[in-house]
Scaffold this active site. Structure first.
Site, mmCIF file in Angstrom:
data_model
loop_
_atom_site.group_PDB
_atom_site.id
_atom_site.type_symbol
_atom_site.label_atom_id
_atom_site.label_comp_id
_atom_site.label_asym_id
_atom_site.label_seq_id
_atom_site.Cartn_x
_atom_site.Cartn_y
_atom_site.Cartn_z
ATOM 1 N N SER A 72 0.801 -1.232 0.000
ATOM 2 C CA SER A 72 0.000 0.000 0.000
ATOM 3 C C SER A 72 0.828 1.273 0.000
ATOM 4 C CB SER A 72 -0.934 0.027 1.208
ATOM 5 O OG SER A 72 -1.907 -0.982 1.080
ATOM 6 N N LYS A 75 0.264 3.365 -2.954
ATOM 7 C CA LYS A 75 -0.973 4.145 -3.129
ATOM 8 C C LYS A 75 -0.677 5.645 -3.184
ATOM 9 C CE LYS A 75 -4.317 0.867 -1.037
ATOM 10 N NZ LYS A 75 -3.573 -0.382 -1.137
ATOM 11 N N TYR A 197 -4.331 -3.305 -10.200
ATOM 12 C CA TYR A 197 -4.192 -2.982 -8.778
ATOM 13 C C TYR A 197 -3.195 -3.905 -8.083
ATOM 14 C CZ TYR A 197 -5.665 -2.300 -3.907
ATOM 15 O OH TYR A 197 -5.696 -2.050 -2.563
ATOM 16 N N TYR A 248 -4.060 3.378 7.928
ATOM 17 C CA TYR A 248 -5.244 2.594 8.217
ATOM 18 C C TYR A 248 -6.022 3.218 9.378
ATOM 19 C CZ TYR A 248 -2.423 -0.558 5.407
ATOM 20 O OH TYR A 248 -1.644 -1.086 4.431
ATOM 21 N N VAL A 266 1.353 -3.368 4.149
ATOM 22 C CA VAL A 266 1.413 -4.612 4.921
ATOM 23 C C VAL A 266 2.691 -5.398 4.675
ATOM 24 C CG1 VAL A 266 -1.071 -4.934 5.211
ATOM 25 C CG2 VAL A 266 0.079 -5.900 3.205
#
Lengths: 312, 312, 312, 312
Positions: A72, A75, A197, A248, A266
């Site tokens: 992530s 992102k 993705y 998160y 992660v």
């Protein structure tokens, strides 16, 4: 406590060394993510940390040149790449408010008619990827090219095994994508979108690579080659979204402890930005119960404590 | 765009004057809160803005010396006063994560067993008030004494009419208090707690008063008289909570637009902190649909744009 | 009011005729479902009603022999077919409690770890179809064969145009299926499952067909040919699930007004059971805001009022 | 299995005796409610069951004449008393749909603007009590008078110790009442309402008393003295609400297993109605995790299995 003001080359190296030494004496490290084999196999004792100066100088401690699964962390870059092309129209399709719920939650998505709360929860990242895909025809390729250019590392690449594992365990993300399709907030076919993705998530990069690639956020939008990716205002906005939504359901805690815009993955990586000063990337695969690297958060906490460089 | 670096007295006055002039030409102002008569009677065209330097210098534009109903702006001070006494134990009773839901929501409270997400939603502020009440026997009195001392304004006081109106319309807060009592997270009797809480909310203060009273957050925890209220780390933490949770369900948007720790109230006031540099308070009673002052947010947005003083 | 006790052939025909006459004079009919063209094209003034005696006698009024899209009415039969094979093990994979939420809600599914509340919400019907598919290799084919046998109508069939339209608008159901897959509660591949599911929904049948096919529920589990499909206890259980969960978020209202186990579909059909006495099917395509046929509910309401045959 | 059709006096006594014998050999009984001392002190082995014929004949087995805390069983009678006075207007203030959530949930109440889903969750019962209080000035007194008259037991009374304990542990209900006040759905002062509500809950009555008092529901609305309390239609409606909402979050399971309208209380009592035939009350204080008497549900399950008297 003195606040460091020097900007001489490698000025923060002694700080990083002290942090690495302290971390090495810390017993608990959390557990690596175990939903795919490639992540579960990581050694939770691994630790690396790199710092990149705005001029492209980079240095680090521990396994700072060891590639790991960026997950992530990517992102942030996808968001910047789409924002650079699309501008504020993006915000009609994804919000910029903290989610206040675990990162996979469908609940909020339902109550808000398929508009994800922010670009860093999975649903939001799917929307951003979808939009970048529509604009470029190859969102993952765009991301890879950007990361290679900014890091100066042409060997940086997708990890096909990780991407395949993610796909095999991707039911939740498939559900999110179909669900948002039902609200008209996804343009591409779901299998195409998921492929893009998961390839993004699979990128393997080192702390050095990611600290360098984040440099545009410390340089108020300017890329490594001096060209402008984002306006000054947009760079500020990405930092703001990182601070409020980047870790998160622990964004408040991260702001409270670290006090820097940051984004975790992660795989155990976290990037952080000291606007105008430097960017950091820390990696250690053991996670806490909210999915953030235990040693990574601790290292950044020590960094802002030792240097006084929190934005607060 | 140049970033201002001067610290000469009243250095920012021209910036404030420019902002006031711009705001005066802006037509839409939102609507004052209408749940109690005293707030509904406010003129939405009212506008004031004050800036306090760390040394106690204060200046402003518009109605910057006009008292208004501080409402939830006071939650910052109650938090600081309790944190100063209780330290980290407080965080076992209230979280520090954004709520991701409208500020009165009972939903999250139920899913999280009576522990409010943060000290700035109503439920969290009730918990903080309850704990300060247990420690002092007069939470509202403590708050008033603190605000008078920091602002140097001995005339600052509760507004009994407002407090009475709040009580008469306080069913939702009574529900929250009883609900948390059922989880064992409130110590005092609910009517006692509500009386303390509504008196705090009712305090009338001006932009000058509140900018000065916030000074300890720019001075890393040091009060106006040079004594320490919070540790450097605690002051940083309060700023972090303000940035991530200070403007109801619009914290992400506020961080994105303004980029400063801030706290708003339904009276139309907003305080904001430039750590190490200054504090601001702006007031205009017209609210947007999320309960934040329309002209207030716009003024702070312009301030960070004109001065480059966003933390990002 | 007298309660009818006669069981002579076609005893209820005058009642049905009275109802049809009353309905014909009622102006408002709601609106046909408009998410697929085939349903949107229906005339909301259409009305038919059939009653089947336990011995297979069937009669009706209005367009009682006109096929319409059975849609969710088929969920009752799929449930019975799987329950007949699998028995109580089914209830480890789907609950039997009312959902208390609109029929597509993902919220409850998330809070209950992928176990749908009951077999009649879409998520639950997907689970039942998945399990029947695993046991038979052709869930939709099993259903079709059953309906043909019970109705004595070999021409009863899937409507391929409707099935294709459902698939094209099936994002929400795809989301549900992937979501439950992520919890391990779906065995088959999602595209296979969705194909089976949408073919079931597409079946075109008349009031006569569906009243006859429901007969086993009035005969305590016995099929038209005298063989046993469900145990007496299981037949009772299906009726109970219909009464508490059969009409989306209006089950309480349906029980209150009609007082019979029933199951509605967005095609405008509703089946209802008078245990031990008869079964009914009514059809009128105009729906209320909760997805139930306006004239259909009104007709059944009148039926139990005129005959006293409510289970209460 | 034969369905009993005899209506000779005490016809079901052998069935009750068989059930009592079976229950006595069943080991697990659940645990009594422990939130107040008076309930926690109950012996989970206690068991009683009574059946009342429409003509007022009553008989039973076990401790069927032993008073216990009626608790939520009284909600049926309060509903009937208010419905008798107010008629359908009541349904603008409380719904009649299953809640699909644990019985104290505030979530649904918030999403539905303070209108409880049904009269048997606590929020709904508070609304019904509030409305009866407005119409009579003494809701609890009305209820007590009704129960004494129908049971023929003038000694039936409130238990002041239980009512005081309920009040002391009533924070959750106080929260509900204040919350609904904030939506304008409660007319009386909250402390007055809670006093009325807890006194109702505290009523001590035996299985015989409650089976007799429920008789109007088997007699289609006619009281013991032959006067009409509810219209035939209203009596049907109360039965329908009991079936769909009477046993907290287990209404579907209760309908599935027992197949009768029923209402349970945390004191371990359950009343059930066989429309037109008889009423039952069973008591055993050990509860399952959803708050229903373990032996009570089992006894009613056996009753409908042995007699075939399920409404399905």
């Amino acid at each position: 406590m003195a606040i460091m003001t020097t900007t001489s080359p490698a000025a923060f190296l002694p700080v990083l060394e002290q942090i690495a030494e302290e971390i090495s004496r810390t017993p608990g490290r959390g557990r690596p993510a175990d939903y795919i084999p490639a992540l579960a196999a990581c050694d939770p004792r691994s630790f690396g940390m790199a710092l990149a100066e705005p001029d492209g100088t980079v240095y680090g401690v521990g396994e700072w040149r060891q590639p790991f699964s960026a997950q992530s962390v990517t992102k942030v870059f996808t968001l910047a790449l789409d924002l650079a092309r699309e501008g504020d129209e993006l915000w009609e399709h994804v919000g910029r408010e903290p989610s206040g719920n675990p990162f996979n939650s469908l609940v909020q998505l339902e109550y808000e008619n398929g508009i994800p709360r922010n670009p860093f929860i999975n649903a939001g990242a799917l929307v951003v990827t979808d939009r970048l895909q529509t604009r470029t025809g190859d969102a993952a390729g765009e991301l890879l090219a950007f990361l290679r250019a900014e890091s100066g590392n042409p060997g940086l690449d997708f990890d096909r095994e990780v991407a395949a594992s993610e796909t095999a365990h991707g039911a939740r993300n498939a559900a999110l994508a179909h669900f948002m399709t039902s609200y008209g907030n996804i343009d591409n076919d779901v299998p195409v979108l998921l492929d893009q993705y998961f390839r993004q998530c699979s990128i393997a990069a080192s702390c050095a690579d990611l600290a360098l690639a984040s440099g545009f956020l410390a340089r108020h939008g300017i890329r490594a080659d001096g060209s402008r990716l984002l306006s000054r205002s947009q760079a500020k906005q990405v930092n703001a979204v990182m601070l409020t939504c980047g870790t998160y359901d622990a964004a408040g805690d991260f702001a409270y402890r670290v006090g820097l815009p940051g984004k975790s993955g992660v795989g155990g990586g976290i990037i952080a930005v000291v606007p105008g000063r430097c960017t950091l990337c820390v990696w250690s695969p053991g996670l806490d119960e909210r999915g953030n690297s235990v040693a990574g958060v601790a290292a950044l906490d020590r960094f802002t404590t030792l240097t006084g460089l929190s934005v607060f």
